[in-house]
Design a protein around this motif. Structure first.
Motif, PDB file in Angstrom:
ATOM      1  N   UNK A 113      37.459 -80.833  76.517  1.00 23.86           N
ATOM      2  CA  UNK A 113      37.647 -82.209  76.965  1.00 23.86           C
ATOM      3  C   UNK A 113      38.204 -82.319  78.379  1.00 23.86           C
ATOM      4  N   UNK A 114      37.997 -83.498  78.956  1.00 25.83           N
ATOM      5  CA  UNK A 114      38.617 -83.799  80.251  1.00 25.83           C
ATOM      6  C   UNK A 114      40.116 -83.995  80.099  1.00 25.83           C
ATOM      7  N   UNK A 115      40.504 -84.531  78.947  1.00 33.08           N
ATOM      8  CA  UNK A 115      41.916 -84.815  78.718  1.00 33.08           C
ATOM      9  C   UNK A 115      42.231 -84.702  77.237  1.00 33.08           C
ATOM     10  N   UNK A 116      43.467 -84.330  76.957  1.00 34.26           N
ATOM     11  CA  UNK A 116      43.968 -84.290  75.585  1.00 34.26           C
ATOM     12  C   UNK A 116      45.032 -85.362  75.429  1.00 34.26           C
ATOM     13  N   UNK A 117      44.895 -86.155  74.378  1.00 31.24           N
ATOM     14  CA  UNK A 117      45.832 -87.250  74.113  1.00 31.24           C
ATOM     15  C   UNK A 117      46.619 -86.941  72.846  1.00 31.24           C
ATOM     16  N   UNK A 118      47.933 -86.959  72.945  1.00 30.11           N
ATOM     17  CA  UNK A 118      48.788 -86.792  71.776  1.00 30.11           C
ATOM     18  C   UNK A 118      49.284 -88.173  71.373  1.00 30.11           C
ATOM     19  N   UNK A 119      48.841 -88.625  70.208  1.00 34.94           N
ATOM     20  CA  UNK A 119      49.208 -89.969  69.743  1.00 34.94           C
ATOM     21  C   UNK A 119      50.632 -90.001  69.198  1.00 34.94           C
ATOM     22  N   UNK A 120      50.909 -89.098  68.268  1.00 33.68           N
ATOM     23  CA  UNK A 120      52.254 -88.960  67.700  1.00 33.68           C
ATOM     24  C   UNK A 120      52.479 -87.496  67.349  1.00 33.68           C
ATOM     25  N   UNK A 121      53.724 -87.041  67.466  1.00 32.43           N
ATOM     26  CA  UNK A 121      54.049 -85.675  67.082  1.00 32.43           C
ATOM     27  C   UNK A 121      55.554 -85.539  66.892  1.00 32.43           C
ATOM     28  N   UNK A 122      55.926 -84.761  65.886  1.00 35.26           N
ATOM     29  CA  UNK A 122      57.329 -84.398  65.744  1.00 35.26           C
ATOM     30  C   UNK A 122      57.663 -83.400  66.858  1.00 35.26           C
ATOM     31  N   UNK A 123      58.900 -82.888  66.851  1.00 35.85           N
ATOM     32  CA  UNK A 123      59.285 -81.989  67.953  1.00 35.85           C
ATOM     33  C   UNK A 123      58.606 -80.637  67.870  1.00 35.85           C
ATOM     34  N   UNK A 124      57.903 -80.368  66.747  1.00 36.35           N
ATOM     35  CA  UNK A 124      57.086 -79.172  66.623  1.00 36.35           C
ATOM     36  C   UNK A 124      55.794 -79.550  65.929  1.00 36.35           C
ATOM     37  N   UNK A 125      54.738 -78.807  66.227  1.00 38.20           N
ATOM     38  CA  UNK A 125      53.476 -79.096  65.552  1.00 38.20           C
ATOM     39  C   UNK A 125      52.280 -78.583  66.325  1.00 38.20           C
ATOM     40  N   UNK A 126      51.151 -78.547  65.636  1.00 32.23           N
ATOM     41  CA  UNK A 126      49.923 -78.040  66.228  1.00 32.23           C
ATOM     42  C   UNK A 126      49.442 -78.829  67.423  1.00 32.23           C
ATOM     43  N   UNK A 127      49.702 -80.125  67.425  1.00 30.99           N
ATOM     44  CA  UNK A 127      49.236 -80.943  68.543  1.00 30.99           C
ATOM     45  C   UNK A 127      49.962 -80.579  69.839  1.00 30.99           C
TER      46      UNK A 127
END
Length: 366
Positions: free
Chosen positions: A225-239
């Motif tokens: 992708x041109x960009x990766x968007x993180x919508x929601x995430x805890x302080x650790x995680x795959x995203x």
């Protein structure tokens, strides 16, 4: 790629000690995957990283039987194969040194000259995340982007569903072979996704959705992708792993900010705080930073003879009619709107065809 190329490429993948980077190095030196197996050991030994163990493993004849079995699966299930040097291999992924040697795909996808964004996040998406994702994808429809995600619970499946609802192409990057689907509850979405998009994986049919495979597939999500968007995430995680990989690939990363007390905003807030992600408050932020041109992408968005503007939009339009082209920051100051609000208003007005963006964050009335 030819049937012979596919056979030897798959066989090379099954040689113990040969990963994607080493495979590409060997192919570059020998001219093809077939050439790797036919090149003499003393010549292969001259390649950086090739030692006695790898030379021995390249003599393992069992890899050819494994390749034949996988080819039978590919042919019997109408699987498409994209080789890293072929035209049908995703353009941006080609520039990632550790990108898969081959990709297996199912569906009806077209990634050539397309705007591609990856949307990732927690598997425990909140109503805040859902609403933001919904508005974001709806506002991006005029640009007709391809929405990529991991087909997992939470943000992933929400992004896929919203893309389908808005008739956008969407691709699920899987952490296992195309002989199965994980999670099984998402099987009901497969047919519709394959009509406009589909599924992509680097894994053979023998691969299961093991934990390490999810981490490995994240580089495809980030690299395609041109960009990766993180919508929601805890302080650790795959995203967050995906976001870090995207940064390593020198791609734009965006994160949706949230309250400091919200568990599933902690990861996003930290990405922003450490300058690993741009703040994403609306589609306008994405469009501006990626320098996307709405007019160029959407012929359907044209100025109408009579356009309905709300009070805030009318205020901005009247100001631009009076002053001519103006900087976004000045528009916000003179019309008394905060920056996060002005960007959304200007995007809506652009979609309505009453203003147009100019270089240097300038806007003018049409």
């Amino acid at each position: 790629m030819t049937a012979s190329d596919l056979f030897y490429t798959l066989a090379l993948q099954r040689v113990e000690g040969v990963g994607d980077i080493m495979a590409k190095k060997l192919i570059s030196h020998c001219g093809s995957a077939e050439g790797v197996f036919k090149t003499k050991s003393n010549q292969l030994a001259a390649i950086d990283g090739v030692g006695t163990t790898l030379l021995k493993n390249l003599k393992d004849q069992s890899v050819f039987d494994k390749a034949n079995k996988e080819i039978a699966f590919i042919q019997n299930n109408n699987i498409n194969v994209a080789y890293f040097q072929d035209e049908n291999y995703p353009d941006k992924l080609k520039h990632c040194v550790d990108a898969p040697l081959v990709l297996f795909t199912a569906g009806n996808m077209n990634l050539k000259s397309r705007k591609i964004i990856s949307i990732v996040g927690t598997r425990q998406i909140t109503s805040y995340g859902m609403e933001f994702c919904k508005k974001l994808i709806e506002d991006l429809v005029p640009l007709n982007p391809v929405i990529v995600s991991g087909f997992a619970y939470g943000v992933d499946i929400v992004a896929h569903q919203l893309a389908m609802e808005n008739n956008l192409q969407t691709i699920g990057v899987l952490a296992h072979g195309l002989n199965q689907i994980y999670p099984k509850t998402h099987k009901k979405y497969m047919a519709k996704m394959e009509q406009n998009g589909g599924f992509m994986t680097e894994f053979w049919s023998s691969a299961n959705p093991d934990k390490e495979n999810f981490v490995k597939r994240n580089r495809i999500v980030a690299g395609i992708a041109e960009a990766t968007i993180v919508i929601e995430s805890a302080d650790r995680g795959g995203s967050l792993i995906t976001a870090n990989i995207a940064n390593d690939y020198n791609r734009d990363v965006f994160a949706v900010p949230g309250r400091t007390t919200d568990k599933y905003s902690a990861g996003c807030n930290n990405l922003i705080k450490t300058q690993k992600a741009n703040v994403l408050t609306s589609a306008a932020d994405l469009i501006y930073i990626l320098n996307w041109d709405i007019k160029e992408e959407s012929k359907a968005v044209q100025k109408q003879l009579f356009v309905s503007l709300d009070n805030d939009e009318q205020k901005i339009y009247d100001y631009l009619l009076k002053t001519g082209k103006e900087l976004m920051d000045i528009i916000a100051l003179e019309c008394e709107f905060p920056i996060y609000r002005i960007s959304a208003l200007l995007l809506n007005m652009e979609l309505k065809g009453v203003i147009r963006p100019l270089p240097g964050k300038l806007f003018e009335a049409i």
